[in-house]
Write an enzyme that holds these catalytic residues in place. Structure first.
Site, PDB file in Angstrom:
ATOM      1  CB  ALA A  63      -0.870  -0.010   1.246  1.00 44.44           C
ATOM      2  N   GLY A 108       0.408  -4.895   0.780  1.00 43.17           N
ATOM      3  CA  GLY A 108      -0.792  -4.848  -0.069  1.00 43.17           C
ATOM      4  C   GLY A 108      -0.538  -5.407  -1.459  1.00 43.17           C
ATOM      5  CD  GLU A 111      -2.842  -7.455   2.544  1.00 42.62           C
ATOM      6  OE1 GLU A 111      -2.467  -6.271   2.368  1.00 42.62           O
ATOM      7  OE2 GLU A 111      -3.570  -7.797   3.474  1.00 42.62           O
ATOM      8  CD  GLU A 131       1.280  -5.793   5.412  1.00 40.50           C
ATOM      9  OE1 GLU A 131       2.102  -6.720   5.625  1.00 40.50           O
ATOM     10  OE2 GLU A 131       0.531  -5.776   4.421  1.00 40.50           O
TER      11      GLU A 131
HETATM   12  N1  COA Z   1       4.635   3.220  -0.397  1.00 39.75           N
HETATM   13  C1  COA Z   1       5.059   4.388  -0.901  1.00 39.75           C
HETATM   14  N2  COA Z   1       6.221   4.521  -1.551  1.00 39.75           N
HETATM   15  C2  COA Z   1       6.996   3.436  -1.698  1.00 39.75           C
HETATM   16  C3  COA Z   1       6.616   2.187  -1.190  1.00 39.75           C
HETATM   17  C4  COA Z   1       5.367   2.098  -0.518  1.00 39.75           C
HETATM   18  N3  COA Z   1       4.904   0.942  -0.029  1.00 39.75           N
HETATM   19  N4  COA Z   1       7.577   1.281  -1.471  1.00 39.75           N
HETATM   20  C5  COA Z   1       8.529   1.957  -2.150  1.00 39.75           C
HETATM   21  N5  COA Z   1       8.181   3.262  -2.281  1.00 39.75           N
HETATM   22  C6  COA Z   1       8.936   4.323  -2.941  1.00 39.75           C
HETATM   23  C7  COA Z   1      10.103   4.760  -2.094  1.00 39.75           C
HETATM   24  O1  COA Z   1       9.698   5.680  -1.091  1.00 39.75           O
HETATM   25  C8  COA Z   1      11.007   5.394  -3.141  1.00 39.75           C
HETATM   26  O2  COA Z   1      10.521   6.669  -3.445  1.00 39.75           O
HETATM   27  P1  COA Z   1      11.548   7.915  -3.622  1.00 39.75           P
HETATM   28  O3  COA Z   1      12.393   7.531  -4.815  1.00 39.75           O
HETATM   29  O4  COA Z   1      10.644   9.081  -3.880  1.00 39.75           O
HETATM   30  O5  COA Z   1      12.333   7.993  -2.363  1.00 39.75           O
HETATM   31  C9  COA Z   1      10.769   4.520  -4.358  1.00 39.75           C
HETATM   32  O6  COA Z   1       9.532   3.858  -4.130  1.00 39.75           O
HETATM   33  C10 COA Z   1      11.849   3.470  -4.546  1.00 39.75           C
HETATM   34  O7  COA Z   1      11.946   2.732  -3.339  1.00 39.75           O
HETATM   35  P2  COA Z   1      13.317   2.532  -2.518  1.00 39.75           P
HETATM   36  O8  COA Z   1      12.979   2.265  -1.095  1.00 39.75           O
HETATM   37  O9  COA Z   1      14.263   3.649  -2.794  1.00 39.75           O
HETATM   38  O10 COA Z   1      13.866   1.225  -3.236  1.00 39.75           O
HETATM   39  P3  COA Z   1      14.836   0.130  -2.621  1.00 39.75           P
HETATM   40  O11 COA Z   1      15.231  -0.746  -3.744  1.00 39.75           O
HETATM   41  O12 COA Z   1      15.911   0.769  -1.832  1.00 39.75           O
HETATM   42  O13 COA Z   1      13.930  -0.700  -1.577  1.00 39.75           O
HETATM   43  C11 COA Z   1      11.963  -1.882  -0.845  1.00 39.75           C
HETATM   44  C12 COA Z   1      12.866  -1.480  -2.044  1.00 39.75           C
HETATM   45  C13 COA Z   1      10.737  -2.602  -1.428  1.00 39.75           C
HETATM   46  C14 COA Z   1      12.726  -2.841   0.086  1.00 39.75           C
HETATM   47  C15 COA Z   1      11.524  -0.624  -0.057  1.00 39.75           C
HETATM   48  O14 COA Z   1      11.039   0.344  -0.987  1.00 39.75           O
HETATM   49  C16 COA Z   1      10.450  -0.862   0.949  1.00 39.75           C
HETATM   50  O15 COA Z   1      10.734  -1.402   2.004  1.00 39.75           O
HETATM   51  N6  COA Z   1       9.190  -0.450   0.664  1.00 39.75           N
HETATM   52  C17 COA Z   1       8.102  -0.538   1.587  1.00 39.75           C
HETATM   53  C18 COA Z   1       7.597  -1.957   1.690  1.00 39.75           C
HETATM   54  C19 COA Z   1       6.478  -2.067   2.701  1.00 39.75           C
HETATM   55  O16 COA Z   1       6.671  -1.898   3.894  1.00 39.75           O
HETATM   56  N7  COA Z   1       5.270  -2.386   2.231  1.00 39.75           N
HETATM   57  C20 COA Z   1       4.129  -2.597   3.067  1.00 39.75           C
HETATM   58  C21 COA Z   1       3.374  -1.343   3.253  1.00 39.75           C
HETATM   59  S1  COA Z   1       2.044  -1.573   4.422  1.00 39.75           S
END
Ligand code: COA
Length: 255
Positions: A63, A108, A111, A131
């Protein structure tokens, strides 16, 4: 549509989440566009609906967390119910819904994939429910669907630890149905599957899918018998059996 793209091919449709810059995170716009697609009939020729993410990094990384800061408890519950309702439409779709997972399918995003009836993962797929790292819990059906797929024990382990699964682990746990080498191989797998379905009678496809969708429910076997009867009563069934006996290819009316 701004945040998703829907393409209707000759025998299958492909819905792609189009927010590469945010790793295809599911924001309100993505949800409402997916809902729109699922609330309207797909072309009658579509035998499959594929759900995929754009780019080569993510199916969907969850999400959109930036939208969480304005929510209170009540609006969070509403959001969860709305997400569940939209994903329910996907899992109850009358043609097979199929997630093609490449890269991250987290929170999400996972999901969404869990709500699809079939999951194909590439060797670079990374799947998990992170989460609890945010002191949240899955809210779009993940606690229910993951447990149903991989069993309560593993669902508790992976959800509470927030540990991700790679493709092989997901396959052996029962989360993934098929592994393919890469996105291109996934597309080819899907095209072959859709082609196979395009030679079948549409009626028997619908009746079989409906019966399988009810497997595990109290009336699953009864529905199977009912649908077996319905199939028997079609002209297509007479053609299918007749063609076999006459050693020729069937030509179904409802193809
Ligand atoms: N919501 C909003 N933005 C998100 C996102 C999310 N769930 N997941 C990634 N993004 C965005 C990042 O903020 C980043 O934006 P920016 O370039 O403006 O800073 C962009 O996507 C790229 O992500 P980044 O974190 O830089 O890539 P990465 O390769 O270093 O890491 C992940 C990848 C997937 C490990 C990491 O993005 C992450 O942990 N995301 C969240 C996952 C999560 O907790 N999901 C459950 C949500 S309830």
């Amino acid at each position: 549509m701004n945040s998703i793209q829907i393409v209707h091919n000759a025998d299958h449709s492909v819905l792609t989440i189009n927010r590469t810059h945010a790793l295809n995170a599911l924001n309100a716009e993505v949800f409402s566009e997916i809902d729109f697609v699922l609330s309207n009939p797909l072309p009658a020729t579509s035998r499959l609906l594929v759900v995929a993410g754009s780019g080569d990094k993510a199916f969907a990384a969850g999400a959109d967390i930036t939208e969480f800061t304005d929510l209170d408890g009540k609006s969070a519950e509403d959001l969860s119910q709305k997400g569940q309702k939209i994903f329910d439409k996907l899992s109850a779709l009358q043609i097979p819904s199929l997630a093609l997972i490449h890269g991250y399918a987290l929170g999400g995003g996972l999901e969404l994939a869990l709500a699809c009836q079939i999951r194909i993962v590439t060797r670079k797929a990374i799947m998990g429910l992170p989460e609890l790292n945010l002191a949240l819990i899955p809210g779009y059906g993940g606690t229910q669907r993951l447990a149903n797929l991989i069993g309560k024990g593993k669902a508790i382990y992976y959800t509470l630890s927030s540990e991700n699964m790679d493709a092989e682990t997901a396959l052996s746990a029962g989360l993934a149905d098929f592994i393919v080498e890469d996105q291109q191989a996934g597309i080819e797998f899907i095209q072959k599957f859709a082609k196979k379905l395009s030679f079948k009678s549409r009626i028997s496809l619908d009746l079989a899918l409906e019966a399988i969708q009810n497997s595990g429910s109290a009336d699953g076997f009864a529905l199977e018998s009912k649908n077996f009867r319905k199939a028997f009563e079609t002209e297509d069934m007479k053609e299918g059996v007749g063609a076999f006996l006459e050693k020729r290819k069937p030509v179904f009316q409802h193809q």
